[in-house]
Design a protein around this motif. Structure first.
Motif, PDB file in Angstrom:
ATOM      1  N   ALA A 148       0.867  -1.178   0.000  1.00 15.63           N
ATOM      2  CA  ALA A 148       0.000   0.000   0.000  1.00 15.63           C
ATOM      3  C   ALA A 148       0.899   1.222   0.000  1.00 15.63           C
ATOM      4  CB  ALA A 148      -0.891  -0.012   1.231  1.00 15.63           C
ATOM      5  N   ARG A 149       0.625   2.143  -0.894  1.00 13.38           N
ATOM      6  CA  ARG A 149       1.472   3.343  -1.021  1.00 13.38           C
ATOM      7  C   ARG A 149       0.620   4.586  -0.851  1.00 13.38           C
ATOM      8  NH1 ARG A 149       6.915   1.718  -2.156  1.00 13.38           N
ATOM      9  NH2 ARG A 149       6.717  -0.334  -3.094  1.00 13.38           N
ATOM     10  N   ARG A 150       1.145   5.488  -0.022  1.00  4.76           N
ATOM     11  CA  ARG A 150       0.477   6.787   0.154  1.00  4.76           C
ATOM     12  C   ARG A 150       1.559   7.842   0.130  1.00  4.76           C
ATOM     13  NH1 ARG A 150      -0.370   3.248   3.908  1.00  4.76           N
ATOM     14  NH2 ARG A 150      -2.406   2.263   4.047  1.00  4.76           N
ATOM     15  N   PRO A 151       1.251   9.033  -0.389  1.00 10.35           N
ATOM     16  CA  PRO A 151       2.289  10.065  -0.411  1.00 10.35           C
ATOM     17  C   PRO A 151       2.612  10.535   1.007  1.00 10.35           C
ATOM     18  CG  PRO A 151       0.176  10.982  -1.106  1.00 10.35           C
ATOM     19  CD  PRO A 151      -0.026   9.496  -0.959  1.00 10.35           C
ATOM     20  N   ALA A 152       3.909  10.792   1.247  1.00 11.16           N
ATOM     21  CA  ALA A 152       4.317  11.291   2.562  1.00 11.16           C
ATOM     22  C   ALA A 152       3.790  12.702   2.786  1.00 11.16           C
ATOM     23  CB  ALA A 152       5.837  11.291   2.662  1.00 11.16           C
ATOM     24  N   LYS A 153       3.665  13.457   1.702  1.00  9.59           N
ATOM     25  CA  LYS A 153       3.230  14.856   1.813  1.00  9.59           C
ATOM     26  C   LYS A 153       1.998  15.065   0.940  1.00  9.59           C
ATOM     27  CE  LYS A 153       6.747  15.430   4.290  1.00  9.59           C
ATOM     28  NZ  LYS A 153       6.504  15.425   5.739  1.00  9.59           N
ATOM     29  N   PRO A 154       1.012  15.790   1.465  1.00  8.10           N
ATOM     30  CA  PRO A 154      -0.225  15.970   0.696  1.00  8.10           C
ATOM     31  C   PRO A 154      -0.035  16.858  -0.541  1.00  8.10           C
ATOM     32  CG  PRO A 154      -0.277  17.290   2.704  1.00  8.10           C
ATOM     33  CD  PRO A 154       0.942  16.421   2.790  1.00  8.10           C
ATOM     34  N   ARG A 155       0.926  17.812  -0.463  1.00  8.28           N
ATOM     35  CA  ARG A 155       1.146  18.652  -1.642  1.00  8.28           C
ATOM     36  C   ARG A 155       2.604  18.517  -2.064  1.00  8.28           C
ATOM     37  NH1 ARG A 155      -2.366  22.852  -1.401  1.00  8.28           N
ATOM     38  NH2 ARG A 155      -1.517  23.151   0.669  1.00  8.28           N
ATOM     39  N   ARG A 156       2.789  18.269  -3.380  1.00  8.77           N
ATOM     40  CA  ARG A 156       4.120  18.104  -3.970  1.00  8.77           C
ATOM     41  C   ARG A 156       4.124  19.022  -5.185  1.00  8.77           C
ATOM     42  NH1 ARG A 156       1.124  14.017  -2.644  1.00  8.77           N
ATOM     43  NH2 ARG A 156       0.606  13.532  -4.805  1.00  8.77           N
ATOM     44  N   MET A 157       4.781  20.144  -5.018  1.00  6.38           N
ATOM     45  CA  MET A 157       4.469  21.280  -5.895  1.00  6.38           C
ATOM     46  C   MET A 157       5.684  21.794  -6.655  1.00  6.38           C
ATOM     47  SD  MET A 157       2.527  24.645  -4.572  1.00  6.38           S
ATOM     48  CE  MET A 157       2.474  26.182  -5.454  1.00  6.38           C
ATOM     49  N   LEU A 158       5.448  22.213  -7.884  1.00  3.99           N
ATOM     50  CA  LEU A 158       6.487  22.872  -8.676  1.00  3.99           C
ATOM     51  C   LEU A 158       6.102  24.319  -8.916  1.00  3.99           C
ATOM     52  CD1 LEU A 158       7.226  20.109 -11.290  1.00  3.99           C
ATOM     53  CD2 LEU A 158       8.885  21.064  -9.682  1.00  3.99           C
ATOM     54  N   ASP A 159       7.083  25.189  -8.724  1.00  6.45           N
ATOM     55  CA  ASP A 159       6.873  26.600  -9.047  1.00  6.45           C
ATOM     56  C   ASP A 159       7.544  26.894 -10.386  1.00  6.45           C
ATOM     57  OD1 ASP A 159       5.675  26.866  -6.611  1.00  6.45           O
ATOM     58  OD2 ASP A 159       7.163  28.229  -5.751  1.00  6.45           O
ATOM     59  N   HIS A 160       6.797  27.495 -11.262  1.00  4.63           N
ATOM     60  CA  HIS A 160       7.389  27.978 -12.522  1.00  4.63           C
ATOM     61  C   HIS A 160       7.742  29.436 -12.334  1.00  4.63           C
ATOM     62  CE1 HIS A 160       6.870  24.823 -15.610  1.00  4.63           C
ATOM     63  NE2 HIS A 160       6.182  24.301 -14.630  1.00  4.63           N
ATOM     64  N   TRP A 161       8.909  29.801 -12.798  1.00  5.57           N
ATOM     65  CA  TRP A 161       9.290  31.210 -12.777  1.00  5.57           C
ATOM     66  C   TRP A 161       9.100  31.793 -14.180  1.00  5.57           C
ATOM     67  CZ3 TRP A 161      14.471  31.254  -9.463  1.00  5.57           C
ATOM     68  CH2 TRP A 161      14.130  31.007  -8.114  1.00  5.57           C
ATOM     69  N   ASP A 162       7.931  31.494 -14.757  1.00  6.48           N
ATOM     70  CA  ASP A 162       7.645  31.907 -16.138  1.00  6.48           C
ATOM     71  C   ASP A 162       7.046  33.308 -16.157  1.00  6.48           C
ATOM     72  OD1 ASP A 162       8.202  29.197 -16.253  1.00  6.48           O
ATOM     73  OD2 ASP A 162       6.704  28.775 -17.785  1.00  6.48           O
ATOM     74  N   ASN A 163       7.507  34.091 -17.112  1.00 11.35           N
ATOM     75  CA  ASN A 163       6.927  35.409 -17.335  1.00 11.35           C
ATOM     76  C   ASN A 163       5.942  35.332 -18.487  1.00 11.35           C
ATOM     77  OD1 ASN A 163       8.605  36.712 -15.371  1.00 11.35           O
ATOM     78  ND2 ASN A 163      10.297  36.580 -16.830  1.00 11.35           N
ATOM     79  N   VAL A 164       4.938  36.179 -18.452  1.00  7.31           N
ATOM     80  CA  VAL A 164       3.991  36.247 -19.567  1.00  7.31           C
ATOM     81  C   VAL A 164       4.637  37.053 -20.694  1.00  7.31           C
ATOM     82  CG1 VAL A 164       1.719  37.067 -20.291  1.00  7.31           C
ATOM     83  CG2 VAL A 164       2.005  36.019 -18.034  1.00  7.31           C
ATOM     84  N   ASP A 165       5.109  38.222 -20.331  1.00  6.07           N
ATOM     85  CA  ASP A 165       5.892  39.020 -21.285  1.00  6.07           C
ATOM     86  C   ASP A 165       7.354  38.602 -21.192  1.00  6.07           C
ATOM     87  OD1 ASP A 165       3.929  40.667 -22.355  1.00  6.07           O
ATOM     88  OD2 ASP A 165       4.082  42.112 -20.695  1.00  6.07           O
ATOM     89  N   VAL A 166       8.086  38.858 -22.251  1.00  7.14           N
ATOM     90  CA  VAL A 166       9.527  38.602 -22.182  1.00  7.14           C
ATOM     91  C   VAL A 166      10.148  39.709 -21.332  1.00  7.14           C
ATOM     92  CG1 VAL A 166      11.655  38.369 -23.512  1.00  7.14           C
ATOM     93  CG2 VAL A 166       9.467  37.584 -24.470  1.00  7.14           C
ATOM     94  N   HIS A 167      10.803  39.314 -20.258  1.00  4.69           N
ATOM     95  CA  HIS A 167      11.440  40.314 -19.399  1.00  4.69           C
ATOM     96  C   HIS A 167      12.763  40.746 -20.037  1.00  4.69           C
ATOM     97  CE1 HIS A 167      13.757  41.838 -15.942  1.00  4.69           C
ATOM     98  NE2 HIS A 167      12.574  42.228 -15.494  1.00  4.69           N
ATOM     99  N   PRO A 168      13.055  42.058 -20.018  1.00  4.73           N
ATOM    100  CA  PRO A 168      14.257  42.521 -20.716  1.00  4.73           C
ATOM    101  C   PRO A 168      15.552  41.877 -20.220  1.00  4.73           C
ATOM    102  CG  PRO A 168      13.174  44.326 -19.488  1.00  4.73           C
ATOM    103  CD  PRO A 168      12.251  43.152 -19.477  1.00  4.73           C
ATOM    104  N   VAL A 169      15.632  41.516 -18.970  1.00  3.65           N
ATOM    105  CA  VAL A 169      16.865  40.889 -18.464  1.00  3.65           C
ATOM    106  C   VAL A 169      16.688  39.378 -18.310  1.00  3.65           C
ATOM    107  CG1 VAL A 169      18.558  40.846 -16.593  1.00  3.65           C
ATOM    108  CG2 VAL A 169      17.461  43.016 -17.228  1.00  3.65           C
TER     109      VAL A 169
END
Ligand code: BDP
Length: 674
Positions: free
Chosen positions: A141-162
């Motif tokens: 039987a397998r259950r996740p150790a953590k209820p949330r396993r999350m990825l953050d994207h550092w994506d911009n909608v517009d192209v950032h100049p830098v």
């Protein structure tokens, strides 16, 4: 390239069709009522069966099944599943995401209480391959150790100049946006599939540095977030959004964003109800406040608890959460003032607030006290927040670990962090959840470096079960990605990847001192690049020695932020682990390490050795050309050339720098540029 064609050229990453051969060659019975996630399970099974000659059945009375995928509560269970269900019910409940697998006789049974559990169970069978159908299997039987396993994207909608389309992104553009416009979401759907197979169940879609256009994802661009959520829902993934703390001003036109102001609180409440009207299973907000120029509660004389709780109050009625980042420090330090220490900042700000955060606030803490270095101490904040939910933040995108041009498998680093014991509990036990910055972009290999996919996979797997052995996780990734993986290729991949993190560490900044990277890009050596800057990341090398004195006795006092025994272990160079020596101490070049080598000789040896090991990696990869698709082989080969070049550059900069500072020659007489 915004058409389905782009998927034709997309590398399949883990889970190519071949990974489903064992399932697709069999008679599969799926007992579950249709719904978005169950439909995903059915589609996977149907696709595999169409390819490998198996059959999909839906009638629970069908008795020739070789694999049964069964959702409990979906009517009367086939008898094999009934027996497994009886055994499962005597243990802990499986929960929404758990599953059980057993093979009591000639039928492999996967049982789940919720549709997402069934999907995870299916992917588990894919991981097991033919082993899932061999002989007898006791119940697992397998259950996740953590209820949330999350990825953050550092994506911009517009192209950032830098920063471009993706801040610190090394895999091309964003999979969500290009130059201000939403993209075709076919690739996002495939991404959802990969993430579900690794166990990730939440993503935040936009950069933590929220610029003007990105801020509007909360209001007039909300439909773009809703579209992403719709594509990921069938994979059991919920969507979160990074928001600006100043939203009530920049979007709402209010004169203030003071978190205790009634009109501000009302603005957040209204904005949040509009979000839930569009996305009923919306996850919540990610907030970078009072950090590197982002607005925050300090601007109004309020605490970070006041700030986080204001947003949390708006989200609470809907079950949403706030991921409030603890990455708060003064990035305008005066380098002449030795009493300042960036490593101290998060604990100084947040430890006194423990107990003041609302229940749906999760304090998101980077694993180290400075900034995602290849080696730093574990952040003492993680162990200081007994009454606060803490998410430990890892960086899958390899900002400081070779930028997906160097092979650097991070599983062993994360495993070390997760296993680090604070007073009585490990980081994995203390953490309420795990979050990481994604390394995916619109590159055909998903992650720029094809082998960097392993980091994404490993994050998901370790977040699901932090006790997994990172090399075993890598082996899973190899099996799924190169299915069927010939043994010479498997051996070469292990030789190249297993210890690639320590190889990377060996030719870059020594003994935990960190940085020494090119300012701005953070790629390649620049030993003094940050030494006299305002960002607070120094090494203090002089003619006599190197390292940052963070002791209570004579330094910044950072060691005092740790509970015992660590506050004392780190306080003395005699007990401080060598790999963190220069993180905590300023020592003479002649200081002798446990290896018996002096610090200076250690620097020389590791840097020569590191380059030699990268050259060996390149040789091993060349030997397995026949076992890898041509495009994939060529991409890795090209990047290994760059890694050899870059590692050599690191070696020569570091060795020369320390030779010039110390005047101590290499005991082994190797060439060091004077
Ligand atoms: C640093 C990155 C910067 C991020 C920041 C953060 O260089 O681009 O915005 O972390 O985590 O490592 O907010």
């Amino acid at each position: 390239d915004d058409n389905p064609e782009q998927l034709m050229t997309l590398d399949p990453a883990w889970l190519p069709a071949e990974a489903f051969r064992a399932i697709g060659a069999r008679r599969v019975l799926v007992c579950a009522e249709d719904g978005p996630v169950v439909d995903t399970v059915l589609a996977e099974v149907a696709r595999a069966c169409a390819r490998y000659g198996g059959q999909v059945h839906r009638d629970p009375s069908f008795d020739g099944a070789q694999l049964m995928l069964v959702l409990t509560g979906s009517g009367s269970l086939p008898s094999a599943a009934g027996d497994v269900a009886a055994e499962v019910s005597s243990g802990e409940p499986l929960g929404e995401e758990g599953y059980a697998l057993a093979r009591p006789g000639g039928t492999t049974v996967v049982l789940a209480d919720g549709p997402v559990g069934l999907l995870y169970g299916l992917f588990h069978v894919a991981r097991l391959g033919t082993a899932a159908f061999d002989g007898w299997h006791p119940l697992e039987a397998r259950r996740p150790a953590k209820p949330r396993r999350m990825l953050d994207h550092w994506d911009n909608v517009d192209v950032h100049p830098v920063m471009g389309q993706v801040e610190r992104g090394y895999a091309g553009g964003s999979i969500f946006w290009r130059a201000g416009q939403p993209r075709d979401l076919a690739r996002v759907r495939e991404y959802g599939r990969l993430l579900a197979a690794a166990g990730v169940n939440a993503i935040s879609v936009n950069n933590v540095n929220v610029h003007a256009t990105e801020a509007r994802l909360l209001t007039d661009r909300l439909h773009q977030v809703a579209a992403i959520a719709a594509v990921l829902r069938p994979y059991g993934i919920r969507v979160h959004l990074s928001v600006s703390f100043a939203s009530p001003m920049v979007l709402g036109g209010l004169p203030t964003a003071d978190p205790l102001d009634a009109s501000v609180r009302q603005w957040w409440a209204d904005a949040v109800s509009a979000v839930y009207a569009a996305i009923p299973d919306f996850g919540g907000f990610v907030v970078k406040a009072d950090s590197e120029g982002q607005p925050g509660p300090f601007g109004y004389g309020r605490t970070h608890a006041d700030g986080a709780n204001a947003l949390a109050a708006a989200l609470a009625p809907f079950g949403g959460v706030v991921h409030w980042r603890a990455f708060v420090y003064n990035h305008h330090q005066d380098w002449r003032d030795r009493s300042t220490d960036r490593a101290r900042a998060a604990h100084d700000h947040f430890a006194p607030l423990d107990g003041q955060f609302a229940d749906n606030v999760i304090l998101q803490v980077k694993y180290g006290p400075v900034d995602f270095q290849a080696r730093e101490a574990v952040s003492p904040v993680i162990g200081a927040m007994a009454s606060t939910a803490v998410a430990v933040e890892l960086q899958v995108t390899q900002e400081y670990t070779g930028q997906q041009r160097h092979v650097c498998y991070l599983g062993p680093l994360w495993s070390w962090v997760l296993g680090f014991p604070f007073s009585r509990r490990t980081v994995a036990e203390v953490a309420a959840e795990l979050v990481a910055v994604s390394n995916v972009g619109d590159d055909p290999f998903w992650t720029g470096h094809p082998l960097a996919q392993a980091n994404l996979y490993a994050f998901g797997r370790l977040a699901w079960d932090p006790s997994l052995d990172p090399v075993a996780v890598l082996d899973e990734w190899i099996s799924l990605t190169f299915a069927p993986c010939p043994s010479p290729l498997r051996a070469a991949l292990h030789e190249i990847m297993d210890s690639s993190w320590s190889v990377y560490e060996s030719y870059t900044a020594p003994l935990g001192v960190g940085f020494m990277v090119d300012p701005g890009s953070h790629y390649g050596p620049s030993v003094d690049g940050y030494e006299y800057s305002r960002w607070g990341t120094y090494h203090f090398a002089d003619r006599d020695g190197v390292g940052v004195d963070r002791t209570r006795a004579s330094g910044t006092g950072f060691t005092g932020q740790f509970p015992p025994p660590w506050r004392d272990v780190y306080e003395s160079p005699d007990s401080c682990p060598d790999e963190l020596l220069l993180f905590f101490h300023h020592v003479p070049y002649t200081h002798v390490l446990r290896s018996g080598l002096s610090v200076i000789q250690h620097i020389y040896d590791t840097h020569f050795d590191g380059v030699a090991r990268v050259v060996q990696m390149r040789r091993r990869w060349a030997e397995v050309a026949d076992f890898v698709g041509q495009a994939r082989h060529a991409r890795v080969a090209e990047l290994l050339d760059e890694q050899v070049r870059s590692a050599t550059e690191w070696r020569d900069h570091i060795n020369t720098y320390f030779y010039r500072k110390s005047g101590i020659p290499d005991a082994r007489g190797r060439r060091i540029y004077a």
